[in-house]
Design a protein around this motif. Structure first.
Motif, short mmCIF file in Angstrom:
data_model
loop_
_atom_site.label_atom_id
_atom_site.label_comp_id
_atom_site.label_asym_id
_atom_site.label_seq_id
_atom_site.Cartn_x
_atom_site.Cartn_y
_atom_site.Cartn_z
N HIS A 67 -29.10 52.72 15.88
CA HIS A 67 -29.23 53.98 16.63
C HIS A 67 -27.96 54.31 17.41
O HIS A 67 -27.55 55.48 17.45
CB HIS A 67 -30.42 53.89 17.58
CG HIS A 67 -30.60 55.10 18.44
ND1 HIS A 67 -31.00 56.33 17.94
CD2 HIS A 67 -30.42 55.29 19.78
CE1 HIS A 67 -31.05 57.21 18.92
NE2 HIS A 67 -30.71 56.61 20.05
N TYR A 69 -24.82 52.74 17.05
CA TYR A 69 -23.55 52.51 16.36
C TYR A 69 -23.54 53.36 15.09
O TYR A 69 -24.10 52.98 14.06
CB TYR A 69 -23.41 51.03 16.01
CG TYR A 69 -22.04 50.64 15.51
CD1 TYR A 69 -20.95 50.53 16.38
CD2 TYR A 69 -21.82 50.37 14.15
CE1 TYR A 69 -19.70 50.15 15.93
CE2 TYR A 69 -20.57 49.99 13.68
CZ TYR A 69 -19.51 49.88 14.58
OH TYR A 69 -18.27 49.52 14.13
N THR A 70 -22.89 54.50 15.17
CA THR A 70 -22.90 55.46 14.05
C THR A 70 -21.61 55.46 13.25
O THR A 70 -21.58 55.96 12.12
CB THR A 70 -23.16 56.88 14.57
OG1 THR A 70 -22.16 57.23 15.53
CG2 THR A 70 -24.54 56.97 15.23
N LYS A 71 -20.53 54.91 13.81
CA LYS A 71 -19.26 54.91 13.10
C LYS A 71 -19.28 53.92 11.95
O LYS A 71 -20.11 53.02 11.89
CB LYS A 71 -18.12 54.57 14.06
CG LYS A 71 -17.84 55.65 15.09
CD LYS A 71 -16.62 55.29 15.93
CE LYS A 71 -16.27 56.42 16.92
NZ LYS A 71 -15.06 56.09 17.71
N GLU A 104 -18.84 59.99 4.17
CA GLU A 104 -19.51 59.27 5.25
C GLU A 104 -18.51 58.88 6.32
O GLU A 104 -18.76 59.05 7.52
CB GLU A 104 -20.19 58.01 4.71
CG GLU A 104 -21.46 58.25 3.92
CD GLU A 104 -22.66 58.57 4.80
OE1 GLU A 104 -22.56 58.46 6.03
OE2 GLU A 104 -23.71 58.93 4.23
N ARG A 108 -18.52 60.38 10.02
CA ARG A 108 -18.97 59.42 11.03
C ARG A 108 -17.83 58.97 11.94
O ARG A 108 -18.02 58.67 13.11
CB ARG A 108 -19.58 58.18 10.36
CG ARG A 108 -20.95 58.40 9.73
CD ARG A 108 -21.40 57.17 8.99
NE ARG A 108 -22.76 57.32 8.45
CZ ARG A 108 -23.86 56.94 9.10
NH1 ARG A 108 -23.77 56.40 10.31
NH2 ARG A 108 -25.05 57.12 8.55
N SER A 165 -29.96 60.06 5.64
CA SER A 165 -28.73 59.35 5.27
C SER A 165 -29.05 58.03 4.61
O SER A 165 -29.78 57.20 5.18
CB SER A 165 -27.85 59.12 6.51
OG SER A 165 -26.78 58.24 6.20
N THR A 168 -27.67 55.16 6.87
CA THR A 168 -28.52 54.81 8.01
C THR A 168 -29.74 54.01 7.56
O THR A 168 -30.10 53.00 8.17
CB THR A 168 -28.99 56.08 8.74
OG1 THR A 168 -27.84 56.81 9.20
CG2 THR A 168 -29.87 55.74 9.93
#
Length: 482
Positions: A67, A69-71, A104, A108, A165, A168
């Motif tokens: 949730h 850590y999106t990079k 991506e 991101r 995604s 994800t």
């Protein structure tokens, strides 16, 4: 001559003895009744309380990490994302990353400051040369097994949860990989004689370590490494009970472990060394079992030879077979890949061999990337690795009551001590490269270290302390990722 005993005194003694006998009888009946009470609890819902708790911890910690850590992670996650999209197809050496993976990362962002990325766009056709490693997919060293399983499970999550995604969803699948690893370690530890609560507490501490959570919550074959290490350990202990019939499972789990990632050979080496040491012990003069050595149940010498041969031969066949496949599929000029240029070596230097001794005794020493509160990350990172390193050394040096457990501890400790140096030598002679082996390459040893450490926790006080540490660790982990 027998001294006469007064009748009154004899009556008093009989009365006292009678009281003692009745007390002993009641104590004996209580002890016999206690296992039945425990059995009723074990056969009920309480038997699955700890496994359910471990699954919840794994899924929750990974979900929290996903949730926030999106990079895209800096340790080759771009290449692993590309393999995830392309699976179950095989990525060959020389292949470039595709548009899905590049998009991506462009959208991101990359968790590596200073690396310029193209702008995020749904219509842009990206150029691989604008990304890391000139766009070459360096994950081609892996088989498609991890990526295909994760892709399939992620597809189910996409349909069930409404996620949009694949990356994800694939990261969230890491919670299942970690959960399986925790369960397998729990059951393997019980086969070694460790207590349930001791195992549960220690596993929760390890599951909260950033070096465990990070790979579990990103796209990488290392997400399955804990599960692989635990599976190899459990199968080896399971094989010991029926060695003549169960040796094919040794072959299967070895092949699957190496198909996940070739660096998983570390735990296979530790189990192989354990088998060799046990075989040698059978030919040593028998010592009289002293008080500190419990009776040992062990397969016969022929069984150890069969098990060791199955392990070694399957590892050799899979390794050589995969190298042959890669060689056949290689295309283009691999010397153009920056990573290959960086690690190519013409001579084997001695100093790294000495400098890397003992590197894998603390396989959780590197948190991979800083995520969440940095102070809590440091505390959680150091706590777990120190516990299992100390437990491993204590079991090997100061002894458990079981010779079998001590032998496994020595095999694990020896592998952790010299494994990184052996890896350097093998890489040089096999591929003419010098790759400084990071601590995480010893990650597959962690389940074995946990199980062995849990056997050291025997008193109620030590167990209570571990349970409190686990509760505190879980709280700090949630606070770190909140």
């Amino acid at each position: 001559m027998i001294a006469a005993v007064p009748a009154d005194d004899l009556h008093i003694r009989e009365h006292r003895w009678g009281m003692n006998v009745s007390v002993l009888d009641e104590s004996h009946r209580a002890r016999e009744a206690a296992p039945h009470r425990r059995m009723r609890l074990d056969n009920g819902s309480h038997r699955w309380l700890i496994p359910a708790l471990l699954i919840v911890v794994a899924v929750t910690t990974v979900a929290l990490h996903v949730h926030i850590y999106t990079k895209v992670g800096p340790i080759d996650e771009l290449q692993h994302i590309d393999y995830l999209y392309k699976s179950p197809a095989l990525v060959a050496p020389g292949d470039r990353i595709g548009q899905d993976a590049m998009r991506e990362e462009a959208c991101r962002g990359l968790d590596y400051p200073g690396f310029p990325l193209p702008a995020c766009s749904t219509g842009t056709v990206y150029r691989p040369g604008d990304f890391q490693e000139k766009g070459y997919n360096t994950a081609s060293a892996n088989t498609p097994l991890y990526y295909s399983i994760t892709h399939g499970l992620a597809t189910v999550l996409l349909r069930v949860t409404g996620m949009t995604s694949l990356v994800t969803a694939g990261r969230a699948v890491g919670g299942l990989w970690l959960g399986v690893g925790l369960l397998m370690t729990y059951f393997a530890g019980q086969r070694l004689g460790a207590g349930r609560w001791q195992l549960a507490a220690l596993l929760i501490v390890i599951a909260c370590a950033p070096a465990v959570v990070y790979p579990s919550a990103t796209i990488t074959p290392d997400a399955a490494t804990f599960a692989v290490g635990a599976a190899v350990l459990w199968v080896a202990l399971w094989w010991e009970k029926r060695p003549q019939r169960r040796w094919p499972m040794i072959v299967i789990v070895t092949a699957l472990a190496l198909a996940m990632k070739m660096t998983n050979i570390v735990v296979i080496g530790a189990i192989g060394l354990y088998m060799l040491l046990r075989l040698i012990q059978l030919h040593l003069p028998r010592q009289n079992d002293s008080e500190d050595v419990a009776p040992d149940e062990s397969p016969a010498g022929r069984s150890w030879i069969i098990g060791g041969t199955a392990l070694a031969s399957s590892a050799l066949v899979v390794t050589l077979g995969w190298l042959a496949v890669q060689h056949a599929l290689t295309h283009g000029d691999l010397s153009d890949i920056p990573m290959n240029q960086q690690f190519t070596a013409t001579t084997l230097v001695v100093s790294p061999l000495v400098g890397n001794l003992g590197n894998w005794i603390t396989p959780l020493s590197n948190a991979w990337a800083s995520v969440g509160n940095p102070e809590l990350t440091t505390v959680l990172q150091r706590l777990g690795q120190l516990l299992i390193a100390a437990g491993l050394i204590a079991t090997a040096l100061f002894g458990e009551r079981s010779l079998r457990i001590r032998t496994m501890a020595w095999a694990c400790l020896a592998t952790a001590f010299v494994g990184a140096s052996v890896f350097i030598v093998a890489s040089f002679y096999a591929q003419s490269v010098y790759v400084p082996p990071p601590a995480r390459y010893g990650y597959t040893l962690v389940p074995m270290m946990v199980a062995l450490t849990a056997t050291c926790i025997r008193t109620r006080t030590a167990t209570a302390i571990m349970v409190l540490i686990a509760a505190g660790t879980l709280t700090l982990s949630f606070a770190r990722l909140a």
